[in-house]
Motif scaffolding. Sequence first.
Motif, PDB file in Angstrom:
ATOM      1  N   GLY A 168       0.812  -1.216   0.000  1.00  0.00           N
ATOM      2  CA  GLY A 168       0.000   0.000   0.000  1.00  0.00           C
ATOM      3  C   GLY A 168       0.843   1.263   0.000  1.00  0.00           C
ATOM      4  N   PHE A 169       1.895   1.277   0.806  1.00  0.00           N
ATOM      5  CA  PHE A 169       2.778   2.443   0.834  1.00  0.00           C
ATOM      6  C   PHE A 169       3.528   2.608  -0.486  1.00  0.00           C
ATOM      7  CE2 PHE A 169       2.208   2.771   5.418  1.00  0.00           C
ATOM      8  CZ  PHE A 169       2.325   4.144   5.607  1.00  0.00           C
ATOM      9  N   LEU A 170       3.972   1.499  -1.070  1.00  0.00           N
ATOM     10  CA  LEU A 170       4.682   1.604  -2.347  1.00  0.00           C
ATOM     11  C   LEU A 170       3.756   2.119  -3.440  1.00  0.00           C
ATOM     12  CD1 LEU A 170       7.274   1.158  -3.934  1.00  0.00           C
ATOM     13  CD2 LEU A 170       6.548  -1.195  -4.357  1.00  0.00           C
ATOM     14  N   TYR A 171       2.518   1.644  -3.445  1.00  0.00           N
ATOM     15  CA  TYR A 171       1.536   2.110  -4.425  1.00  0.00           C
ATOM     16  C   TYR A 171       1.313   3.622  -4.265  1.00  0.00           C
ATOM     17  CZ  TYR A 171      -2.816   2.173  -7.153  1.00  0.00           C
ATOM     18  OH  TYR A 171      -3.786   2.450  -8.092  1.00  0.00           O
ATOM     19  N   TRP A 172       1.222   4.056  -3.010  1.00  0.00           N
ATOM     20  CA  TRP A 172       1.032   5.480  -2.716  1.00  0.00           C
ATOM     21  C   TRP A 172       2.223   6.294  -3.228  1.00  0.00           C
ATOM     22  CZ3 TRP A 172       1.191   7.837   2.899  1.00  0.00           C
ATOM     23  CH2 TRP A 172       0.855   9.188   2.831  1.00  0.00           C
ATOM     24  N   ILE A 173       3.441   5.843  -2.945  1.00  0.00           N
ATOM     25  CA  ILE A 173       4.633   6.573  -3.378  1.00  0.00           C
ATOM     26  C   ILE A 173       4.704   6.657  -4.900  1.00  0.00           C
ATOM     27  CG2 ILE A 173       7.154   6.434  -3.478  1.00  0.00           C
ATOM     28  CD1 ILE A 173       7.089   5.366  -0.603  1.00  0.00           C
ATOM     29  N   LYS A 174       4.399   5.552  -5.565  1.00  0.00           N
ATOM     30  CA  LYS A 174       4.465   5.545  -7.028  1.00  0.00           C
ATOM     31  C   LYS A 174       3.476   6.533  -7.630  1.00  0.00           C
ATOM     32  CE  LYS A 174       6.324   0.936  -7.990  1.00  0.00           C
ATOM     33  NZ  LYS A 174       7.398   1.416  -8.876  1.00  0.00           N
ATOM     34  N   HIS A 175       2.247   6.532  -7.114  1.00  0.00           N
ATOM     35  CA  HIS A 175       1.207   7.369  -7.714  1.00  0.00           C
ATOM     36  C   HIS A 175       1.320   8.837  -7.315  1.00  0.00           C
ATOM     37  CE1 HIS A 175      -1.603   4.632  -9.869  1.00  0.00           C
ATOM     38  NE2 HIS A 175      -0.927   3.734  -9.188  1.00  0.00           N
ATOM     39  N   THR A 176       1.996   9.130  -6.216  1.00  0.00           N
ATOM     40  CA  THR A 176       2.104  10.533  -5.795  1.00  0.00           C
ATOM     41  C   THR A 176       3.459  11.156  -6.102  1.00  0.00           C
ATOM     42  OG1 THR A 176       2.757   9.830  -3.555  1.00  0.00           O
ATOM     43  CG2 THR A 176       0.410  10.253  -3.949  1.00  0.00           C
ATOM     44  N   ILE A 177       4.470  10.311  -6.430  1.00  0.00           N
ATOM     45  CA  ILE A 177       5.805  10.866  -6.687  1.00  0.00           C
ATOM     46  C   ILE A 177       6.377  10.375  -8.017  1.00  0.00           C
ATOM     47  CG2 ILE A 177       8.183  11.080  -5.856  1.00  0.00           C
ATOM     48  CD1 ILE A 177       7.162  10.724  -3.021  1.00  0.00           C
ATOM     49  N   THR A 178       6.680   9.088  -8.117  1.00  0.00           N
ATOM     50  CA  THR A 178       7.468   8.606  -9.264  1.00  0.00           C
ATOM     51  C   THR A 178       6.686   8.563 -10.572  1.00  0.00           C
ATOM     52  OG1 THR A 178       6.999   6.290  -8.687  1.00  0.00           O
ATOM     53  CG2 THR A 178       9.000   7.275  -7.780  1.00  0.00           C
TER      54      THR A 178
END
Length: 523
Positions: A200-210
Amino acid sequence: MELRDLADIEKATKRGRRESMRMGTGLFFIVGIMLYTSLTIGIQGPHGVMLIIAAMIGGYMAMNIGANDVANNVGPAVGSRAITMVGAIVIAAIFEMAGALIAGGDVVATVQKGIINPAAIAGTDRFIWLMTAALLAGAIWLNIATAFGAPVSTTHSIIGAVLGAGIAAGGVDAANWGTLTGIVASWVISPVLGGVIAAGFLYWIKHTITYRDDMVAAARRMVPILIGLMAFSFSAYLMIKGLGKVWKVGLLPALGIGAAIGLLTHWLIGRSMARNFHTLENTKPSINALFTVPLIFAAALLSFAHGANDVANAVGPLAAIADAVQSGHVGTKASIPLWVMMVGAIGIAIGLMLYGPKLIRTVGSEITELDQMRAFCIAMAAALTVIVASQLGLPVSSTHIAVGGVFGVGFLREYIKQSYSKMIEEIKEHHAGADKEVVEDFLNRFGKASLNEKRLMLQKLKAHTEPVDLTKFERKQIRQVYRQQLVKRSALIKIAAAWIITVPVSGTLAAIIYYMIFGMVHA
């Protein structure tokens, strides 16, 4: 003899010397424990001999905990190259010992998790034999698991061993079978919760940053929030898990203090990023570097909490034996003498330094490829899962959480890669018969587009062309390529198998060892 042959011989003997040094260091530690116990404790007779033997086995158990379990705390940080192997071992050794000595507690339950009723054990002698057998069986199983490169739960190892030896000593009725239900449940709960939270955190980071065009601007907004959340979760985690034995803090006060620390951290990181905003490049490695320092802190805090809690797996049975030997009866609680705590703390540090790198590499790089952002997500899962589970009263294993987080991150990456490969399939299907330059131009623009732009390009493509399906075999081949690249299935099978057999194997070993001790005493 050729020079090449001499080089091969030298290389082989070098490995042998390294292994001899490890074994010699471990043996020196065990002999030191034996000498200290025999010369300073001052207990004579059979009970004195049993205490010396138990102390030696406790040191052996502590070294195996250091070799196997500590990898979960620092493995992701090492695998992501946020910290070197040597740096990780030094940090983990220091904070494991600090956690054990500062927050390890001065009292321990004589029987782990209440799985055996001490009243069902006939006499102090049998209780001492039971705990000695459990300690040795748990240590042997951890040693075997480490040799095979399988990170397993030390808590489950000692619980299974106490259960097996307890049944051997007091019969089937001596076991509290209801407690085992929670232990079995934790086999599923721990890795699933850890995996879901990490993904969940990785999905969040990908969609909000990378996935953003301007990753630097996105990072300036999101990274202070993410690191603030990390400070909140780790502060609460440390108060609930790491310092729970020396400073009793309820859940709500812990969350309140954690929230205050998190907000302060968010403010400080925000100011720091505002000053250094111009130095960041709009690349993924540049954004990854922002998570390096938080990962080092995470490794240290996880090691501290682990030392404070899991040292009981090494010294709990030893403390129970020492208490039974000195008091002459079996109680439900036992004080932990300083020398017993030192055996656990030093043993964990030595085991980590001598044999820890193998499991650190397994967790950090042999399951799936990790970078700093992925390792950050695993560290967050480790802290948040314990907090959530504590509130819900669910039994969890720190080992299972961390490894589950690694697999969760890997499987999410695999899903994303497969989804992307499916998009590429569709593009090629809809361009069937077109010139190669046209297809390559579209794929080039598609690769550079943002996530929303990719969706729009696919929608327009589908609206104006007729699809031409690939065969099932071709689709399967494309999916299989990504699956093999991102998550190592053999590691999943090996680790899952080791988790499943931990309790029965350690229990069987403990029962066999108990009967051996019983037979030797009554021979």
